[in-house]
Design a protein around this motif. Structure first.
Motif, short mmCIF file in Angstrom:
data_model
loop_
_atom_site.label_atom_id
_atom_site.label_comp_id
_atom_site.label_asym_id
_atom_site.label_seq_id
_atom_site.Cartn_x
_atom_site.Cartn_y
_atom_site.Cartn_z
N LEU A 32 21.09 -33.57 10.45
CA LEU A 32 20.54 -32.22 10.42
C LEU A 32 20.71 -31.60 9.03
N VAL A 33 21.89 -31.79 8.43
CA VAL A 33 22.14 -31.21 7.11
C VAL A 33 21.27 -31.88 6.05
N GLU B 19 28.06 -40.05 11.38
CA GLU B 19 29.05 -38.98 11.29
C GLU B 19 29.96 -39.23 10.10
N VAL C 47 29.91 -28.27 7.01
CA VAL C 47 28.72 -28.01 7.83
C VAL C 47 28.27 -29.29 8.53
N ALA C 48 28.31 -30.42 7.82
CA ALA C 48 27.88 -31.69 8.41
C ALA C 48 28.79 -32.10 9.57
N ARG C 49 30.08 -31.80 9.48
CA ARG C 49 30.99 -32.12 10.58
C ARG C 49 30.77 -31.19 11.77
N ARG C 50 30.42 -29.95 11.50
CA ARG C 50 30.22 -29.01 12.60
C ARG C 50 28.91 -29.27 13.33
N TYR C 51 27.88 -29.62 12.59
CA TYR C 51 26.58 -29.86 13.21
C TYR C 51 26.32 -31.37 13.23
N SER C 52 25.61 -31.89 12.25
CA SER C 52 25.42 -33.34 12.17
C SER C 52 24.97 -33.70 10.77
N TRP D 220 15.89 -38.17 9.12
CA TRP D 220 16.20 -37.75 10.49
C TRP D 220 16.38 -38.96 11.40
#
Length: 507
Positions: free
Chosen positions: A340-341, A502, A332-337, A495
């Protein structure tokens, strides 16, 4: 010809045979620590009844393990980099099992506190070694993210297995039996680990500086002790002296690391905003959650009258949520950021803690279970991704020291959280307005009040227990509210601190 062979060699290194079986052994070490931490909370009412500790002694039983382990993690992580992570892991696991027996047969509060402190010494060898070995076993970033997720899921599973198994044991045996469940896990870990774990160390580590070890240990323990005592009894001369000693020792530790050619802990790691942000997020998150974790079992058993096994099952949603989130967090962190996660997970935990300020003695389980599920999911996302960020920020030969920093943040947050938020609960509880005839011992802890009620006339006992339970729940409200504020503030900080961060292999 040499350069033509390099890609194949690199691939072979990244795909080490037997790495997943070795991960299973590391999972056992994580379970060993997680189960021990959770069963203590479940056994607290029985320890209170049998050993009759004061309120302060009860807090020491709960947090001295974290104090000692926080003071030694950096030293033990660095020692593992020097003498071998496999060696220190297996030696630590053996000692952990043996000292668990001492915990099981403690006969006085002082003996219990000492046994928990010794367990902290052994425990300090385990967690940094497990994460460091993951860093050296899994060179492929995506595989490492999954391995870290499994590692985190195992810790969460331990929080579920511990209360359930511990609850069963408490209903059939004496409280010491909850510590003896460490023994079979330790035996399997050592026997299988000897054959499956690869040895790894820093090839050029430099000497293990004992002065740095002492400065780290003294500084961490003295500072945390000062915070605990100030929260419980206010600022006194002894508390101020401990705070000054702790700050001076940690200042000396940092200065010494900056001047040594090969330090115990490379302070340059903190120049990375991602590394520093992840460490800070872990510390504050655990601080905000720890009050709930420590007092939840007491609420379920002593306020809502649930038997131990049922109380253990009641805490299951948090572990289930954390396991599920941990296994997918890297993807999920790779797909979004990353930010954010992490920020989203922390905000979810903060909202769930805020919801717990509405608890009463008669609150139905759906409300509590839903809140615990959200806490587990949010924490699973956050802790897994921050662990991956920390491991990805350092070279392999410093994996032990970096992992130790991560675990120090966790343990320090737990100790400070129990000291600060725990003191809120106990401070509110101590002043509960009991009816005439309420013994002084009943004001020490809710467990002591329940025990005292058994020897009092029924009407007086009922009135005293009602007042004591109401006061305990009110203290839990305040601690949950404070924890929610800490988590929401940490979410906002993450944040900004994790902006642009990344995971390796993203894109």
């Amino acid at each position: 010809m040499t350069s033509a062979l390099r890609p194949a060699a690199a691939t072979e290194t990244e795909k080490r045979p037997g790495r997943w079986l070795a991960l299973c052994v590391l999972v056992l070490a994580v379970l060993l620590v997680a189960v021990d931490a959770t069963v203590l909370g479940l056994a607290t009412p029985y320890i209170s009844e049998d050993l009759d500790p004061s309120g302060t002694q009860l807090l020491w039983i709960g947090d001295v393990y974290s104090f000692v382990i926080a003071g030694l993690l950096v030293s033990m992580g660095s020692l593992g980099d020097r003498i071998g992570r496999k060696r220190i892991l297996l030696c630590g696991a053996t000692a952990f099992g043996a000292i668990s027996v001492l915990n099981a047969y403690a006969t006085t509060p002082g003996m219990m506190i000492a046994a928990r402190a010794l367990l902290g010494v052994a425990g300090a060898t385990l967690m940094p070694a497990t994460l460091a070995l993951i860093r050296n076993l899994f060179h492929d970033p995506r595989e490492r993210s999954l391995a870290v997720g499994v590692w985190g899921a195992a810790a969460s599973a331990g929080t579920a297995v511990g209360p359930i198994v511990g609850g069963f044991l408490l209903e059939h045996f004496w409280w010491g039996s909850v510590f003896l469940i460490n023994l079979p896990v330790m035996v399997v870990l050592v026997l299988v680990g000897v054959r499956t774990l690869p040895e790894s160390r820093n090839p050029d580590p430099g000497p293990w500086d004992l002065i740095s070890v002492v400065l780290s240990l003294v500084g961490m323990i003295a500072l945390v002790y000062a915070v605990k005592e100030a929260a419980a009894h206010g600022l006194t001369a002894v508390t101020a002296a401990a705070a000054v000693l702790g700050a001076a020792a940690l200042h000396g530790f940092v200065r010494r690391q900056l001047t040594m050619p090969r330090p115990l802990l490379d302070m340059r790691l903190f120049r990375s905003r991602g590394f520093s942000g992840a460490v800070l997020a872990d510390l504050l998150t655990v601080l905000g959650m720890s009050g709930l974790v420590f007092f939840l079992s007491q609420y379920l058993q002593l306020v809502q009258d649930r038997p131990p096994f049922e109380a253990g099952l009641a805490e299951l949603p948090a572990a289930v949520g954390a396991v599920g989130a941990g296994l997918v967090a890297g993807r999920v962190a790779r797909r979004y950021s990353v930010r954010l996660v992490v920020s989203g997970g922390l905000a979810a935990v903060g909202v769930a803690l805020a919801a717990l300020t509405t608890l009463s003695r008669s609150t139905g389980y759906p409300v509590l279970g839903a809140a615990l599920l959200v806490v587990g999911v949010g924490a699973g996302f956050s802790f897994t991704v921050t662990a991956d960020v920390i491991l990805s920020s350092v070279p392999r030969n410093q994996a032990g020291a970096a992992s130790a920093v991560s675990e120090t943040a966790y343990e320090l947050g737990a100790a400070l959280g129990i000291a600060l938020l725990g003191s809120i609960v106990t401070g509110v509880y101590h002043g509960f307005p009991g009816p005439t005839g309420t013994p002084a011992a009943a004001h020490e802890s809710l467990g002591a009040a329940v025990e005292a009620a058994r020897t009092m006339p029924s009407p007086t006992a009922a009135d005293m227990l009602t007042a004591a339970r109401d006061s305990f729940v009110h203290g839990l409200h305040l601690a949950s509210g404070a924890g929610a504020a800490v988590l929401l503030a940490t979410s906002a900080a993450a944040w900004f601190l994790l902006r642009g961060q990344e995971l390796e292999g993203a894109g």
